[in-house]
Design an enzyme around this catalytic site. Sequence first.
Site, short mmCIF file in Angstrom:
data_model
loop_
_atom_site.label_atom_id
_atom_site.label_comp_id
_atom_site.label_asym_id
_atom_site.label_seq_id
_atom_site.Cartn_x
_atom_site.Cartn_y
_atom_site.Cartn_z
N HIS A 75 -54.13 20.77 1.44
CA HIS A 75 -52.74 20.83 1.89
C HIS A 75 -51.80 20.31 0.79
O HIS A 75 -50.70 19.85 1.07
CB HIS A 75 -52.54 20.04 3.18
CG HIS A 75 -53.21 20.69 4.36
ND1 HIS A 75 -53.33 20.09 5.59
CD2 HIS A 75 -53.82 21.90 4.49
CE1 HIS A 75 -53.97 20.90 6.43
NE2 HIS A 75 -54.30 21.99 5.78
N CYS A 132 -32.86 19.87 -15.53
CA CYS A 132 -31.83 20.65 -14.85
C CYS A 132 -31.16 19.90 -13.71
O CYS A 132 -30.23 20.41 -13.09
CB CYS A 132 -32.41 21.97 -14.35
SG CYS A 132 -33.52 21.76 -12.95
#
Length: 247
Positions: free
Chosen positions: A119, A154
């Site tokens: 997961h 960014c």
Amino acid sequence: MNSEINELYRLLTSSKHCVAFTGAGISTLSGIQDFRGKNGLYKKPNTELMFDINAFMTDPSIYYSMARDYIYDIDSKEPSVVHRVLAQLERLNILHAIITQNIDLLHQKAGSEKVIEIHGSPAIHSCPSCKWQTGFYDILDTVKSGGMPHCPNCGAVLKPNIVFFGESLPEFAIDSAISESSKSDLMLVLGSSLVVYPAASLPEYTLNSGGQIVIVNDMPTHLDKQAALHFDDLELTFSGLEEIIAS
Ligand SMILES: [Zn+2]
């Protein structure tokens, strides 16, 4: 009980390729809430949004504010006797891999090295825009002090590499989980009720290739009848195993 734990130890030491499959039940022993149990995390308001990819993309603070005391308080959580014994079995060259549904990094904290996290995992946090990555412990202080980790390239908020609802499972982890399960001549199924697919089908790969499974879980599973051994108390079983290994 004791003779059955002795039998479990005999199965372990005579196996050629033992694999463990672990679910939330082993982490509740470490004080980590499971999701769907009686006192599960999802009983609290809005927690189903914590791992929702659309919610994260709209407002990542939904995740970080809820996960702060859950994923990022690892310093206050100790591996349970199950985590410890599995790490020891790996060092003894008895256990070849752990396949886990858990996202709490406790296998790693206990010292296990071959951990397949189907997961996903918060061990890596990635930038959703430019894919820049960093490790859990590099952003831990930022999150613990109430902030969110940002991408130095960014500026976007980093996302943990946990699989959120609405995202697909990591192909590489699933492939190696299936390969390990198929190669395994003994799979320990620990603390999982085997209801979430595809995880639930992994022990069947072991059975179909002629291997044996041992189930330790406090709830029934659909494979109980096919288990070579079955225990319902993880803590008792693994404390017993720990004693046998130490003796
Ligand atoms: Zn970026």
